[in-house]
Design an enzyme around this catalytic site. Structure first.
Site, mmCIF file in Angstrom:
data_model
loop_
_atom_site.group_PDB
_atom_site.id
_atom_site.type_symbol
_atom_site.label_atom_id
_atom_site.label_comp_id
_atom_site.label_asym_id
_atom_site.label_seq_id
_atom_site.Cartn_x
_atom_site.Cartn_y
_atom_site.Cartn_z
ATOM 1 C CG ASN A 62 -2.207 -0.812 0.920
ATOM 2 O OD1 ASN A 62 -2.442 -1.242 -0.203
ATOM 3 N ND2 ASN A 62 -2.998 -1.036 1.942
ATOM 4 C CD GLU A 126 -5.454 -1.971 -4.100
ATOM 5 O OE1 GLU A 126 -5.545 -3.205 -3.939
ATOM 6 O OE2 GLU A 126 -5.309 -1.185 -3.138
ATOM 7 C CD1 TRP A 219 -8.851 -6.020 7.636
ATOM 8 C CD2 TRP A 219 -8.220 -4.402 9.046
ATOM 9 N NE1 TRP A 219 -7.773 -5.340 7.063
ATOM 10 C CE2 TRP A 219 -7.380 -4.335 7.903
ATOM 11 C CE3 TRP A 219 -8.029 -3.481 10.076
ATOM 12 C CZ2 TRP A 219 -6.362 -3.397 7.769
ATOM 13 C CZ3 TRP A 219 -7.029 -2.537 9.946
ATOM 14 C CH2 TRP A 219 -6.201 -2.505 8.795
ATOM 15 N NE ARG A 250 -10.431 -3.810 5.980
ATOM 16 C CZ ARG A 250 -9.976 -2.709 5.386
ATOM 17 N NH1 ARG A 250 -10.768 -1.969 4.644
ATOM 18 N NH2 ARG A 250 -8.721 -2.312 5.517
ATOM 19 C CG ASP A 353 -8.500 -8.272 -2.975
ATOM 20 O OD1 ASP A 353 -7.372 -7.851 -2.670
ATOM 21 O OD2 ASP A 353 -9.558 -7.741 -2.570
ATOM 22 C CG HIS A 390 -4.414 0.778 7.548
ATOM 23 N ND1 HIS A 390 -5.385 1.596 7.017
ATOM 24 C CD2 HIS A 390 -4.374 -0.303 6.727
ATOM 25 C CE1 HIS A 390 -5.904 1.045 5.932
ATOM 26 N NE2 HIS A 390 -5.306 -0.121 5.727
ATOM 27 C CB SER A 441 3.082 -4.399 4.456
ATOM 28 O OG SER A 441 2.986 -4.078 3.080
#
Ligand code: SFD
Ligand code: AMP
Length: 633
Positions: A62, A126, A219, A250, A353, A390, A441
Site C-alpha cells: 500500500n 491498485e 480485520w 470492510r 484478493d 494504517h 506493510s
C-alpha cells in the site's frame, strides 16, 4: 506451581516483535551490527514466518511512492497523509519513510515477492500509491530475509514463542525486556543497550462485531494486543494520537479489505435504495473544513458518509462487485473470446484478493454462494482498532531525522536519534510509533530499517556499558509476570467450574468486561462510535475498577498466561485512548469517533497533537498538546 527456569540473555540491540517493522529492523541491524561488532536479538511471541498482521499474506503493497519514475514526490505523499489524517501528522516522520520506501519494495521483489507487472514490465498499480502483489507468502518471504540476514552476518539470534510482558529500566534508560516462553516453563530476562519496539497495534480493545461463533474474527490480527503501547507507556515514554483509532470499512462479517474493490475495480458502494452516499452526501463534506475538500476524501469522512446512511435506516450498504466487474468486462464485449477471457481473469483476481490476505472472506463467499460477478456483498464499518501504520495514528512520540527539520521543528521533533522515543535507548517502528500514518506493510518495514540503523548508532555512541537493573527489581517483575499462574493454583479448588471463581478472573471474561466498557462508554459499535465527556468519565471510572481486578487474573497454563497479559496490555491502550478522547475537546475524525458534546472541528484550538504520558514514578498521567508544524509547503 512448576519451577520456571530463568534465562538471561545479554545483547546489544533487542528487537521486540517479528512483524514487518521488526523484520525490516533485523535486515538493517544485521548489516550495521556486523560493521560494529554488535549482537542483535529478535523476540517474537509467535513464529516469525507467519506472525503479525501479514500472517495470512496481503494482496497489495500500500505504500510505494515511485520516486524513480518521477510519478510522485515525497511532498505528494506527505500531503496525502496530512489530508487523510485531517491535518494531524508529523511530516518529518512521514517524509523519512516516503523517501526510503521504494528501496524496501525493491528488496521485497529481490527476495522473491511476485509484484504484478503489465505488458511493458511496469508495476501494476491498485491506486496511486498501491501495487498489486501475489502476496500469499509475503510474510514468509520477508521473515526468511530477516532470519538469513541475522544468521549470515553472524550477529544475530531469534527467539520465537516468547511473549514480552514489559520493559526493564535503568533509571530513565530502557535496559531491555522481560518475557516468558509460551511453550516451556522459562522466564526470559533480555538485557540490552538499545530496545526497538515493533509489537504491532491493538485489536479487541473494543467489542468486535463478531460475537458467539464468530468471536475472535477481526480485520486486524487478534494477536496484536497492545503490547507496543503498554511497553512504551510503562517505560514512561510520551505517546501521541492515542485518540486516533482506525475504523475500516470492510466486507461484513469476514472483514475482507475494500481497497482493491474501490481502487482497482473502481466499484461503487450503494445503500438499500440504490443511492451512492459518496455522491448524495457530498454537501456534508463542507462541514469538515479544508479536509472535506481534498482528494481522495479522507478515510474517516468516507466512513462517516456511509454511516450517516446506516443511521438513517438506509442500510445495508453494498459493495457493487457485480456492477464493477461487468463494467470492466464490457469494454471487451465486441470480441466474445476476449470478453470471456477478461471475465475469467477478473473473477480470479477478485477471489485472489481475498485468498491472498483474508481467506475467511473467500470462505464466507463460498459458504454463502456469492459469485462476486453476479451478486453484491454487504460492507460495514468494523470496530475500532489502534494502528499507527494504517489510517489510524496512535503510537509513541518519536524523534524525526535531523535533516528534515526546519527552524521551528528542530527542538520539537528531533532529539538525537530517528525513531527514538522520549525514553533513552527505546526505539519504535510500525504500529508502535505514532503520528506517521499510511506506512502499511512496506512503510513499516522501512521504518524498522530506519529505527534499527539509528539504534545501532545510539549503541555505538552511548553503549560501552550495558544498562543495569537491580536484581531485586527483576525478581519482582518476574514474580508479577507469573502471578496469574499462582493465583489459579491457589484458588482453583474453590469452585467446580474453573472458569468462574470468587477469587480470580479468567482472561476471556476480563476481556469481555474491557470490551463492554469501551463499547458502551468510549464510542464502540453499539454506541454508533459516539461518546461524550460524561460517558468517557464513567468509562474511566469503570476502567479503574477493572485495573484493580487485573491483579486477580488467573491462568491455568502458559497459553492463558499469555492471554492474561494480552488483556492487561489492551487495558492500558484503552485507558490512554479514553484519556485522550476526553482531552481533545472537539470532533475531528467523524467516522472514527464522534464527541456528541463537541460535535464540531475546532481548528483554532485543536490543530495540535494531543499527547499523553504515564509517569512510572508517580503513577500519574500527564496530558499535553504539541504543535503541528508544516514542513512541506
Ligand atoms: O489493504 C509480540 N495491511 C496492509 N498493508 C499493505 O501494505 N497492503 C495491504 O494490502 C494491507 N492490508 C491489510 C493489512 C493488514 C491486515 C491484517 C489485513 C490487510 C487483513 C497493514 C500491514 O500489515 C501493517 O501495516 C504492518 O504489518 C504493520 O507492521 P508492524 O511490524 O507494526 O506490525 P505486525 O506486522 O503486525 O507485527 C507485530 C509483531 O509483534 C509480535 N508481537 N512479540 C512478542 N511479545 C509480544 N507481547 C508481542 N505482541 C505482538 C507479533 O507476533 C508480530 O510478529 S489492507 O487491508 O490495508
Ligand atoms: P483498504 O483495503 O481499505 O485497507 O485500502 C487499501 C488502500 O487503499 C489504503 O491505502 C487506503 O487508504 C486506500 N483506499 C481504500 N479505499 C479507498 C477509496 N475509496 N478512495 C481512496 N483510497 C482508498
Amino acid at each position: 506451581m512448576p519451577n520456571f527456569e530463568k534465562v538471561v540473555v545479554e545483547t546489544d540491540l533487542l528487537i521486540l516483535g517479528g512483524g514487518m517493522a521488526a523484520c525490516g529492523a533485523a535486515v538493517e541491524a544485521a548489516h550495521w551490527a556486523k560493521e560494529n561488532g554488535l549482537k542483535v536479538t529478535m523476540v517474537d511471541k509467535a513464529a516469525v514466518d507467519r506472525s503479525g498482521a501479514v500472517a495470512m499474506g496481503l494482496s497489495a503493497i500500500n505504500q510505494y511512492v515511485g520516486l524513480k519514475d518521477g510519478a510522485n514526490t515525497v511532498k505528494d505523499y506527505v500531503e496525502y497523509v496530512r489530508n487523510d489524517l485531517m491535518g494531524v501528522t508529523r511530516e518529518d516522520l512521514v517524509a523519512n519513510i516516503a523517501r526510503h520506501v521504494d528501496s524496501t519494495v525493491h528488496l521485497f521483489e529481490k527476495w522473491g515477492l511476485p509484484i504484478w507487472k503489465d505488458a511493458e514490465g511496469k508495476y501494476v498499480h491498485e491506486g496511486r500509491w498501491q501495487l498489486m502483489i501475489n502476496g500469499e507468502s509475503y510474510k514468509v518471504i520477508v521473515a526468511e530475509a530477516a532470519k538469513n540476514a541475522l544468521r549470515e552476518s553472524g550477529t544475530g539470534e531469534v527467539y520465537e514463542r516468547v511473549f514480552i510482558v514489559g520493559p526493564l529500566m535503568d533509571g530513565d534508560r530502557c535496559a531491555g525486556a522481560i518475557g516468558f516462553s509460551v511453550r516451556e516453563n522459562k522466564i526470559y530476562i533480555f538485557r540490552a543497550k538499545a530496545t526497538l519496539v515493533a509489537m504491532g497495534g491493538a485489536v479487541h480493545v473494543f467489542k468486535p462485531r463478531s460475537s458467539g461463533e464468530g468471536m475472535g474474527r477481526a480485520w486486524y490480527p487478534p494477536w496484536n494486543s497492545g503490547s507496543s503501547a503498554y511497553f512504551t507507556m510503562k517505560a514512561g515514554a510520551e505517546m501521541t494520537c492515542q485518540e486516533v483509532r482506525f475504523i475500516p470499512v470492510r466486507f461484513k462479517d469476514a472483514y475482507g479489505p475494500v481497497g482493491a474493490w474501490f481502487l482497482l475495480f473502481k466499484s461503487r458502494a450503494t445503500n438499500a435504495m440504490g443511492g451512492d452516499y459518496m455522491v448524495e452526501r457530498k454537501p456534508e463534506l463542507e462541514n469538515w473544513g479544508p479536509y472535506g475538500r481534498v482528494k481522495p476524501v479522507p478515510a474517516n469522512l468516507r466512513n462517516y458518509l456511509g454511516m450517516l446512511d446506516v443511521m438513517e435506516g438506509k442500510g445495508p450498504i453494498s459493495m457493487r462487485t457485480e456492477e464493477a466487474l461487468q463494467k470492466i468486462a464490457e469494454k471487451y464485449k465486441d470480441d466474445p473470446a476476449a470478453y470471456k477471457k477478461k471475465s475469467r481473469e477478473l473473477e480470479s483476481e477478485a477471489w485472489e484478493d481475498f485468498l491472498d490476505m483474508t481467506i475467511s472472506q473467500a470462505i464466507l463467499w463460498a459458504a454463502t454462494d456469492v459469485q462476486p460477478e453476479q451478486k453484491s456483498s454487504e460492507i460495514a464499518a468494523a470496530e475500532p482498532y489502534f494502528i499507527g501504520s494504517h489510517s489510524g495514528a496512535s503510537g509513541a512520540w518519536v524523534s524525526g531525522p535531523e535533516d528534515l527539520q526546519n527552524g521551528e521543528t528542530k527542538g520539537e521533533y528531533f532529539w538525537g536519534y530517528p525513531n527514538m522515543s522520549t525514553v533513552k535507548g527505546l526505539f519504535c517502528a510500525g504500529d508502535a510509533s505514532g503520528a506517521s500514518s499510511h506506512k502499511f506493510s512496506s512503510g513499516s518495514c522501512t521504518e524498522g530499517r530506519i529505527a534499527a540503523k539509528a539504534a545501532v548508532k545510539f549503541i555505538v555512541d552511548n553503549g560501552k556499558t550495558i544498562p543495569q537493573v537491580d536484581s531485586a527489581v527483576i525478581e519482582a517483575q518476574a514474580a508479577e509476570a507469573l502471578q496469574p499462574l499462582e493465583t489459579y493454583e491457589a484458588n482453583k479448588d474453590k469452585t467446580t467450574d474453573p472458569e468462574i471463581n470468587p477469587s480470580y478472573i479468567k482472561p476471556k471474561l476480563f476481556m469481555f468486561r474491557l470490551q463492554k466498557i469501551m463499547d458502551e462508554y468510549a464510542g464502540g459499535v453499539t454506541a454508533q462510535f459516539t461518546t461524550n465527556k460524561a460517558q468517557l468519565e464513567r468509562g474511566l471510572e469503570l476502567l479503574t475498577f477493572l485495573k484493580e481486578d487485573s491483579k486477580k487474573l488467573a491462568a491455568s497454563n502458559l497459553h492463558e498466561l499469555m492471554r492474561c497479559w494480552e488483556n492487561v496490555h489492551r487495558m492500558w491502550q484503552a485507558e490512554a485512548h479514553v484519556r485522550t478522547v476526553l482531552f481533545r475537546e472537539e470532533t475531528r475524525w467523524p467516522g472514527y469517533y464522534f464527541r456528541a458534546d463537541k460535535p464540531k472541528m475546532d481548528e483554532e484550538k485543536w490543530h495540535v497533537f494531543a499527547n499523553c504520558r504515564f509517569d512510572p514514578a508517580t503513577g500519574d498521567w500527564q496530558m499535553r498538546t504539541r504543535p503541528i508544524h508544516q514542513i512541506f509547503h
